[in-house]
Design an enzyme around this catalytic site. Structure first.
Site, PDB file in Angstrom:
ATOM      1  N   GLU A 204      -2.320   0.745   0.962  1.00 43.95           N
ATOM      2  CA  GLU A 204      -2.595   1.809   1.932  1.00 43.95           C
ATOM      3  C   GLU A 204      -1.742   1.566   3.178  1.00 43.95           C
ATOM      4  O   GLU A 204      -2.191   1.013   4.182  1.00 43.95           O
ATOM      5  CB  GLU A 204      -4.091   1.859   2.217  1.00 43.95           C
ATOM      6  CG  GLU A 204      -4.874   2.246   0.972  1.00 43.95           C
ATOM      7  CD  GLU A 204      -6.379   2.234   1.136  1.00 43.95           C
ATOM      8  OE1 GLU A 204      -7.069   2.527   0.145  1.00 43.95           O
ATOM      9  OE2 GLU A 204      -6.871   1.933   2.238  1.00 43.95           O
TER      10      GLU A 204
ATOM     11  N   GLU B   3     -10.470   7.317   6.692  1.00 43.66           N
ATOM     12  CA  GLU B   3      -9.596   7.711   5.586  1.00 43.66           C
ATOM     13  C   GLU B   3      -8.616   8.728   6.145  1.00 43.66           C
ATOM     14  O   GLU B   3      -9.001   9.836   6.512  1.00 43.66           O
ATOM     15  CB  GLU B   3     -10.417   8.307   4.435  1.00 43.66           C
ATOM     16  CG  GLU B   3     -11.411   7.343   3.811  1.00 43.66           C
ATOM     17  CD  GLU B   3     -10.758   6.289   2.931  1.00 43.66           C
ATOM     18  OE1 GLU B   3      -9.519   6.385   2.697  1.00 43.66           O
ATOM     19  OE2 GLU B   3     -11.463   5.381   2.469  1.00 43.66           O
TER      20      GLU B   3
ATOM     21  N   HIS C  83      -7.026  -2.593   1.601  1.00 42.52           N
ATOM     22  CA  HIS C  83      -6.398  -2.262   0.318  1.00 42.52           C
ATOM     23  C   HIS C  83      -4.889  -2.348   0.529  1.00 42.52           C
ATOM     24  O   HIS C  83      -4.330  -1.676   1.399  1.00 42.52           O
ATOM     25  CB  HIS C  83      -6.804  -0.862  -0.147  1.00 42.52           C
ATOM     26  CG  HIS C  83      -8.266  -0.746  -0.455  1.00 42.52           C
ATOM     27  ND1 HIS C  83      -9.057   0.278   0.006  1.00 42.52           N
ATOM     28  CD2 HIS C  83      -9.093  -1.553  -1.167  1.00 42.52           C
ATOM     29  CE1 HIS C  83     -10.295   0.109  -0.416  1.00 42.52           C
ATOM     30  NE2 HIS C  83     -10.338  -0.993  -1.135  1.00 42.52           N
TER      31      HIS C  83
END
Length: 342
Positions: free
Chosen positions: A67, A222, A64
């Site tokens: 990020e 994450e 992404h």
């Protein structure tokens, strides 16, 4: 552009969109061989001849494009072992995923790249992300196909999340049909990952692809909140960064680290139409708990009601396209999962 610029600042070099003057060479005083495989793709291998026992590690960020913290960490990792400041003890493939989206400061241009793997890119041939998904699949397949027989294979795919989380740093493990490995869970503990989410169905993420098609121990990390380039407090990512550096340098993880809590996916909310309503706060944190009987979503005749004593919601997002996942529901399975590690 000179190769030194590529290795000294992989991020800046990639954002500039140029090819290096040389496509391969040596760094770290001749101890490491490198090869540029295309935009955002760098392969490294120790020059020493002990290849038989060498692990193969793929570390990726920027699947992404917004990020940024993991992208910055990965660029610094390249700089440090290229300069000889960090030893390299494995075959390593470094991947910056969605480079056009990185340049635009966007999550993606047309489609979420992390939903286009395992061949799903063929269903959206007009998408600007589709060729990149195919390229990343091919690069991973070639990299792991050349791995020494019987050697360890790892894929660490680093992300940051759009929203806050009850557990600030957590991991997702792809569904492989077998229990998680002790090696992966202990590595996540060493990285100070607080929680692990276990998928129970095959998916189209990058880590699903490398686990299923390349035989890698794969995870999606994450690691905090999305922020623009240059605005990250990288000290918050230090434990995960140290764990990645240990993995690529062959240093053993510290013993005795607290193992993460484990949650297993038991259902998902799928967006049927643009009429979908999620009955949670717009800023609800990942892993927020809800009690049995709570209605979480409605979409026409479809309604999602909590069926267990406690379920936690992860990645709620009512703005996805119809047909895509608008939220995952998970339950705590720590005791059973840790008892079954292989």
């Amino acid at each position: 552009m000179p190769a030194a610029a590529l290795l000294d600042d992989f991020l800046a070099f990639t954002l500039a969109g140029e090819a290096p003057a040389e496509r391969d060479g040596a760094c770290a005083g001749g101890a490491v061989r490198w090869q540029w495989l295309g935009d955002g793709l760098l392969a490294f291998e120790p020059a020493a001849a002990d290849a038989a026992a060498r692990a193969s590690v793929l570390v990726s960020a920027g699947v992404h494009g917004d990020e940024t913290a993991p992208i910055e960490l990965l660029s610094m990792l390249v700089r440090d072992f290229a300069a000889g400041a960090l030893p390299l003890a494995c075959r390593l493939l470094v991947v910056l995923g969605n480079v056009p989206a990185m340049r635009a400061g966007e999550r993606y241009l047309d489609d979420d790249l992390n939903r286009l793997f395992s061949g799903r890119h063929a269903q959206v041939p007009a998408s600007r992300e589709a060729p990149r998904a195919a390229q990343l699949e091919a690069a991973a397949s070639a990299f792991f196909a050349a791995a020494p027989a019987g050697s360890a294979r790892w894929h660490i795919d680093m992300h940051t999340a759009i929203r806050a989380s009850v557990f600030e740093q957590f991991a997702l493990l792809p569904h492989t049909g077998t229990p998680p490995t002790r090696a992966m869970v202990e590595w996540l503990g060493d990285a100070r990952i607080a929680a692990v989410l276990l998928h129970t169905a095959k998916g189209n993420t990058y880590s699903h692809f490398t686990a299923e098609h390349c035989g890698a121990l794969a995870c999606t990390l994450e690691l905090g909140k999305v922020r623009p380039f240059g605005q990250n407090d990288l000290t918050r990512f230090a434990p995960a960064d140290r764990a990645v550096r240990k993995l690529v340098s062959g240093e053993r993880a510290e013993g005795g680290a607290t193992l993460p809590r484990v949650f297993t996916v038991i259902d998902q909310i799928t967006k049927q139409s643009d009429a979908l309503e999620l009955f949670v706060a717009a800023d609800v944190a990942n892993f927020t708990a809800f009690a049995r009987g709570t209605v979480l979503a409605q979409d026409g005749d479809y309604r999602y009601t909590v069926k267990h004593d406690e379920e936690r919601i992860v990645f709620p997002n009512p703005t996805v396209k119809p047909g895509l996942r608008a939220g995952l529901l998970v339950v705590d399975t720590t005791r059973d999962t840790l008892a079954a590690l292989v």
